[in-house]
Design an enzyme around this catalytic site. Structure first.
Site, short mmCIF file in Angstrom:
data_model
loop_
_atom_site.label_atom_id
_atom_site.label_comp_id
_atom_site.label_asym_id
_atom_site.label_seq_id
_atom_site.Cartn_x
_atom_site.Cartn_y
_atom_site.Cartn_z
N ASP A 157 10.16 37.29 -3.59
CA ASP A 157 10.47 36.00 -4.19
C ASP A 157 11.75 36.19 -5.02
OD1 ASP A 157 8.29 33.38 -5.46
OD2 ASP A 157 10.45 33.42 -5.09
C1 GLC Z 1 11.13 30.20 -6.08
C2 GLC Z 1 9.71 30.08 -5.58
C3 GLC Z 1 9.57 30.29 -4.10
C4 GLC Z 1 10.81 29.78 -3.39
C5 GLC Z 1 11.95 30.67 -3.80
C6 GLC Z 1 13.29 30.21 -3.17
O1 GLC Z 1 11.15 30.87 -7.30
O2 GLC Z 1 8.72 30.90 -6.20
O3 GLC Z 1 8.40 29.59 -3.69
O4 GLC Z 1 10.65 29.81 -1.99
O5 GLC Z 1 12.11 30.75 -5.21
O6 GLC Z 1 13.65 28.97 -3.66
#
Ligand code: GLC
Length: 718
Positions: free
Chosen positions: A270
């Site tokens: 993430d």
């Molecule tokens: C965010 C979220 C994740 C998302 C990623 C990219 O922090 O936790 O669900 O896909 O970043 O935007």
């Protein structure tokens, strides 16, 4: 004979293609420098300062937060120009519940209890996203959530692993379609692996700590279902799981995901979750964090560029280059499967014909209609569209932004319709008047009084209250589940007028509406219904469509009652209102406000004749439970028939009930249908000391309209 020959030919072709792809990966890998390999394991955000320089050196594996065929093609051109080996980019975007045609939030889609509708929503989103140059969506979010204080409950399928697993597989099928290289397919990404929804206190990014049994039975099943549906990627979660950060959790990422489940795709971290391992105190530097994440099984690093520091580790011998190669193989394989080497660019003429097409808008309206949950209705709904005055009160009724909900990708407010406009468009003679009454968080006395005055002169009041879209989703945990601002006071003032009131709730989570449940004659949980949601609401409020949604989450009476969910373990002192010394709160009635699986209709359904095909079965055998459901009302409707299982005596305490089957059926007025539920090992097993077990004994089947009621019968497992 012919059919067999063609089947054999297909298998041979697939085998050859698989082998060719494998050879191609090895050819590329053997030609790549260490820096180029680490570049493939790095995902940048569109506009990130370091991006341009990295593109020029061919060191960018993927870019997120891009959209639009022209801009992604330009980025692809730069990437290919900089890449010595002409390795294309993977373009990613959070297409969670629609790209431009925004569907209801996933929690609302879960309320349809219809995986086919989830697949339809994903298929539609994939078509619009791929036409806009996106190859990879960070969806489905499959985190089970039993604490509605956690704002991301909005993004998943709610509290139940059986429903969550069915939805996860459906989204993967919808996003990925027949082949990842098709012009209407995108790679899916099951996230956030794992147990992110178990954040302590419902506080986003908090630790998750649980027994192996709860991890296996509650939080992992939707991921397992996604892997069984051939999901191309997973995303590791921000949180720790039993003390080990998910992004450096070898047990989850390797033992479970790869060795046990045979997952073949790749794992992306993430956002900055690799560098955050330093905050989790399992690494002293981003460099150490990168080694921990890569060796645990995170193949691609999102945004924080930590993997770029790994060249030094390889040169010093603290990291084997083979570990880098393993991750690069997975990423290159995904790019080959997505057809990006052959077709790195998007046809820029395609988007105009697919985005917000009539077909897509109709699909979004169809899904939204089936997502609304009628919690209560004492003869207030449906509203009369031909006569009288309807007072619509509440700022959400005129909002085009909020109706899209959180994570609405490239959805545009101007392409949605406010509820007020949709009601006026649908009314045929009824007069519809409006007053804001109060904002979501702000409140002005004069607006309050004006709204009450307007309501007094109406025949019926529609109170449109709830949350703004920012109040759920990521980093949106709330310590109170009450109606925000002065909306509760406004609601009480509207009820005090003595006019019939229908409460329409827009929210990304269950809200504790105990006062409303007692004093308001009609209540609809509408979630955030998306681009066509207002028209879908007008359809059900005026009775042109019937309600059919059911709650995918339990609605608590108060925030203090959380966590409360249907599949709880029994207590040695079961709740008893007569006996103080039992499992309950002294200051609350027993049970939730509204149970998991609850939802009403404009018609009524009667259950009868629950039967089993045999009185007993073996763990390897099967049984069929069947029940008759009759529409006893005067209009057609759809009912979600639910089957709950209880293992009455086992070597460990088992939940009082677990959802193990559901069917959405359509019934004309007066029609009866027989509904069959297969019972196999899958419905009986639980996680024992060493794995999944079925123990002999008595099981109880309950089939009904919600987790709170139904017909029951028992059978033996021998
Ligand atoms: C965010 C979220 C994740 C998302 C990623 C990219 O922090 O936790 O669900 O896909 O970043 O935007």
């Amino acid at each position: 004979m012919k059919r067999t020959a063609s089947a054999i030919a297909l298998v041979l072709l697939a085998t050859v293609a698989h082998a060719q792809a494998g050879d191609r990966v090895e050819e590329l890998l053997s030609a790549m420098t260490l820096e180029e390999k680490l570049g493939q394991l790095t995902q940048y955000v569109g506009g990130q300062p370091e991006l341009d320089a990295a593109l020029k050196k061919g060191l960018v594996g993927s870019i997120l937060n891009l959209g639009g065929a022209a801009s992604t093609n330009e980025m692809q051109r730069q990437a290919l120009a900089g890449s010595r080996l002409k390795i294309p980019l993977l373009v990613a975007n959070d297409v969670i519940h629609g790209y431009r045609t925004i569907f209801p939030i996933p929690l609302a889609i879960a309320a349809t209890f219809d995986p086919a509708l989830a697949e339809l929503a994903a298929r539609t989103a994939a078509r619009e996203a791929r036409a806009s140059g996106i190859h990879w969506t960070f969806a489905p979010m499959v985190d089970i959530a039993r604490d509605p204080r956690w704002g991301r409950i909005a993004e998943g399928a709610g509290e139940d692993p059986f429903l969550g697993a069915a939805m996860a597989a459906a989204y993967v099928r919808g996003f990925q379609g027949r082949k990842l290289s098709d012009p209407d397919a995108v790679m899916a990404c099951a996230k956030h692996f794992a147990a992110y929804g178990a954040a302590e206190g419902g506080r986003d990014y908090s630790a998750a700590d649980m027994s192996e049994r709860v991890l296996r039975e509650v939080y992992l099943p939707p991921f397992r279902a996604a892997v069984q549906a051939n999901v191309a990627t997973l995303m590791s979660a921000f949180n720790t799981v039993n003390g080990v950060p998910a992004t450096a959790n070898r047990y989850l990422l390797d033992d479970v995901l790869r060795k046990e489940w045979k997952f073949r795709g790749f794992v992306v971290s993430d956002y900055a979750a690799v560098a955050e391992l330093v905050n989790h105190r399992i690494a002293a530097t981003p460099h150490e964090a990168a080694i921990a994440a890569l060796t645990a099984g995170v193949d691609m690093d999102m945004q924080d560029l930590s993997y770029g520091t790994l060249a030094e580790a390889v040169k010093k011998g603290t990291l084997q280059e083979s570990a880098v190669d393993t991750a690069v193989r997975r990423v290159l394989r995904a790019k080959i499967d997505a057809g990006l080497f052959e077709n790195p660019f998007t046809d820029e003429t395609r988007a105009a014909s697919v985005i917000l097409s009539r077909e897509h808008r109709e699909a979004a309206r169809r899904v939204a209609q089936r997502s609304f949950v009628l919690l209560k209705n004492e003869n207030v709904l449906p509203l009369k569209k031909n006569e009288g005055t309807i007072a619509v009160i509440g700022s959400l009724a005129e909002s085009k932004e909020d109706i899209l909900g959180p994570w609405s990708s490239e959805g545009k407010a101007e392409e949605a319709t406010p509820i007020l406009d949709a009601l006026r468009a649908a009314a045929k003679g009824a007069k519809i008047v409006y007053a804001r009454g109060t904002g979501i968080a702000d409140a002005k006395e004069d607006e309050f009084a004006a709204a009450v005055a307007l309501a007094k002169d109406a025949d019926v009041i529609l109170a449109v209250l709830g949350e703004s879209r920012e109040m759920s989703g990521e980093a949106a945990s709330r310590s109170s589940l009450e109606l925000p601002g002065r909306q509760q006071q406004l609601l009480e003032a509207l009820v005090a007028t003595g006019k019939p009131v229908a409460l329409l709730l827009l929210s990304g989570r269950p809200l504790t509406i105990a006062w409303a449940a007692e004093h308001v004659p009609a209540i609809v949980q509408a979630w955030f219904p998306g681009t066509e949601g207002a028209h879908a609401l007008a359809d059900v409020l005026f009775g042109d469509a019937n309600f059919s949604g059911k709650l995918p989450v339990t609605i608590p009476r108060t925030t203090g009652q959380v966590p409360i969910y249907h599949a709880e373990l029994p207590s040695g002192r079961p709740a008893n209102v007569e006996n103080r010394w039992t499992n309950k709160y002294a200051d609350l009635p027993l049970g939730p406000l509204y149970a998991f699986g609850h939802g009403l209709s404009y018609t009524k359904f009667e259950y009868s004749g629950l039967k089993l095909s045999a009185p007993a079965m073996t763990a390897a055998g099967t049984l069929t439970a069947s029940v008759s459901v009759r529409n006893t009302g005067a209009r057609a409707g759809e009912e979600i028939v639910q089957l709950y299982m209880s293992d009455l005596v086992a070597s460990v305490s088992r939940p009082v009930r677990e959802l193990k089957g559901f069917h959405r059926i359509a019934l004309a007025a007066g029609e009866t249908k027989r509904v069959d539920f297969p019972i196999t090992r899958e419905q009986l097993e639980f996680w024992g000391e060493q794995g999944w077990v079925v123990e002999p004994g008595t099981f109880r089947v309950r089939v009904g309209p919600s987790s709170a009621s139904g017909l029951e019968v028992t059978f033996e497992v021998r």
